[in-house]
Design an enzyme around this catalytic site. Sequence first.
Site, PDB file in Angstrom:
ATOM      1  N   LYS A  26      10.801  -2.218 -11.976  1.00 60.67           N
ATOM      2  CA  LYS A  26      11.859  -2.989 -11.022  1.00 60.67           C
ATOM      3  C   LYS A  26      12.969  -3.367 -11.977  1.00 60.67           C
ATOM      4  O   LYS A  26      12.519  -4.214 -12.838  1.00 60.67           O
ATOM      5  CB  LYS A  26      11.218  -3.751  -9.968  1.00 60.67           C
ATOM      6  CG  LYS A  26      12.371  -4.533  -9.099  1.00 60.67           C
ATOM      7  CD  LYS A  26      11.555  -5.222  -8.131  1.00 60.67           C
ATOM      8  CE  LYS A  26      12.499  -5.830  -7.025  1.00 60.67           C
ATOM      9  NZ  LYS A  26      11.646  -6.750  -6.074  1.00 60.67           N
ATOM     10  N   SER A  86      12.508  -5.515  -1.228  1.00 61.09           N
ATOM     11  CA  SER A  86      13.704  -5.115  -2.358  1.00 61.09           C
ATOM     12  C   SER A  86      13.247  -4.246  -3.094  1.00 61.09           C
ATOM     13  O   SER A  86      14.075  -3.544  -4.082  1.00 61.09           O
ATOM     14  CB  SER A  86      13.886  -6.342  -2.643  1.00 61.09           C
ATOM     15  OG  SER A  86      12.927  -7.067  -3.661  1.00 61.09           O
ATOM     16  N   SER A 136       8.445  -7.609  -0.279  1.00 63.81           N
ATOM     17  CA  SER A 136       9.247  -6.785  -0.870  1.00 63.81           C
ATOM     18  C   SER A 136       8.636  -5.803  -1.817  1.00 63.81           C
ATOM     19  O   SER A 136       9.306  -4.618  -2.196  1.00 63.81           O
ATOM     20  CB  SER A 136      10.278  -7.414  -1.969  1.00 63.81           C
ATOM     21  OG  SER A 136      11.413  -8.043  -1.492  1.00 63.81           O
TER      22      SER A 136
END
Lengths: 461, 44
Positions: A71, A146, A170
């Site tokens: 990420k 997210s 997330s």
Amino acid sequence: MTSKTKEWTVIDFIGRVSRDPAWLEESYQIVKDRVERLNNSLHAFITVFSHPIRLKDCLRRPLAGAPVAVKDIMHVEGHPTTAGSKILKNYVAEKSAEVVERLLAAGGAVNGKTNLHEFAFGVTNKNPHYGDCINPWKRDRVSGGSSGGSAVAVATGMALAALGTDTAGSIRIPASLCGVYGFKPSYETISREGVLPLSWSLDHVGYLGNSVRDLALLTFLTARKPAFRDLRGFKAFRAARLKGLKVGVPKNYFLDFVEEDVRRNFEKTLDLLSGEGASLLDVVFPRPDLFRDCRHIIVHSEAAAFHLKMFRERHRDYGEDVRARLAEGLAIPASSYITALRSRKALIREFRSLFKNVDIIAVPTTVVTAPRLDASTVEVAGVELDVRSALLRNTEFFNVVGAPALAMPNGFSRDGLPTSIQLVSDIGTDWRLLSVGARLETLLSPSVSPWMKATTQDIRF
Amino acid sequence: MALFTDDEELLGLAGKALERIRKMTENLLEFVGFEEPLEVGGGG
């Protein structure tokens, strides 16, 4: 991909490479081709590495060069960490995050940095700076966030697994909406060093993948907590027998507003557990509204504190939704923040008391399937909820308490979107939870994502 | 209001949130014990 689907879990990949070392480079080429073909439309990656970053001797290490995406809120030395923002577009990391170093040391290979909701402060992964992350099951739907890029990368075979962060859901929300597995371990099991914070108190680092076993292996190999890195724990990890397992099913809140197909698949999964000898027991979650309020105040306060300098100088460079959330955070009095922190300790005690009577708790991971990209609200059981509240509804509690939570795909809606069940256990009982998940996984599907399983031809969009 | 800004847009956004924050804080205040200590740090 079609005939090689089985190699798309990390564990099967390791086995394949041990038999056929040439598979390593071949697999990289397959992944690269997929990224080239899919990323322009799905926006899963912000940065793609031309060749995966890995140690020279990765073949002799446990992960054998398996390609794992990271990420883009975690540092990879010498590469940008944009956090999905315009503000950090040109920020280059001087040192890798601890978890990335551990991943490389374990023989993992990093093939790129994945898209996210800007600064991880949102759950749709609509991103005004790098493109909205698109759900691979239906292109008019959000991926969830997210860690949406990580979920899409795993779902479509652009990586075997991916690192994510989870402050209110997330990892689990995009895992749910994209039909992959997501694991948020107990708080601080995996180091947050070198990971840009959203909320220091509630941020968790974890993985998304195509099987529970992959998530267990990756967490074991890269955890900071000695208890989790105990080899005896990992060796003892196996699919648990479910006979006698006490599964708590909340009677309040979590099932109040649930999409019909999500509820149907959830009940079917409970039947599977029951069929294996598990007992289903009612539990009542104490004051769920307080968990939500506590989470909201802590996250907004801490995010505003982290962003204070950048926000004052460049608030117009933030996306509209994140700007509004940070402005709210700036307005929260210190007394509210401290009240939330004091409340949290009491809420943790109440949460832990549930496990006097049950071993795990099961709830739908998200109460809805992937919302449309242009939707601001969703209708659930005749009630209109804003998208953000609907997606956070069943996940945010477990960040407040720091408990391990596992999202597992458990079927599809009638219009072909994935649904997911979330299993949660007491703080520090991660191995137990993963063992239960590993058994349930074998009942639900083979150890590949349903997206992979459903794909008989290569991906077409 | 501890906003660190004079920007009218941010002040407006923050102002909209204040009532929500007040309600949340009151909910928590009703719940938390008088002697509950403050312990910083995350998780359980």
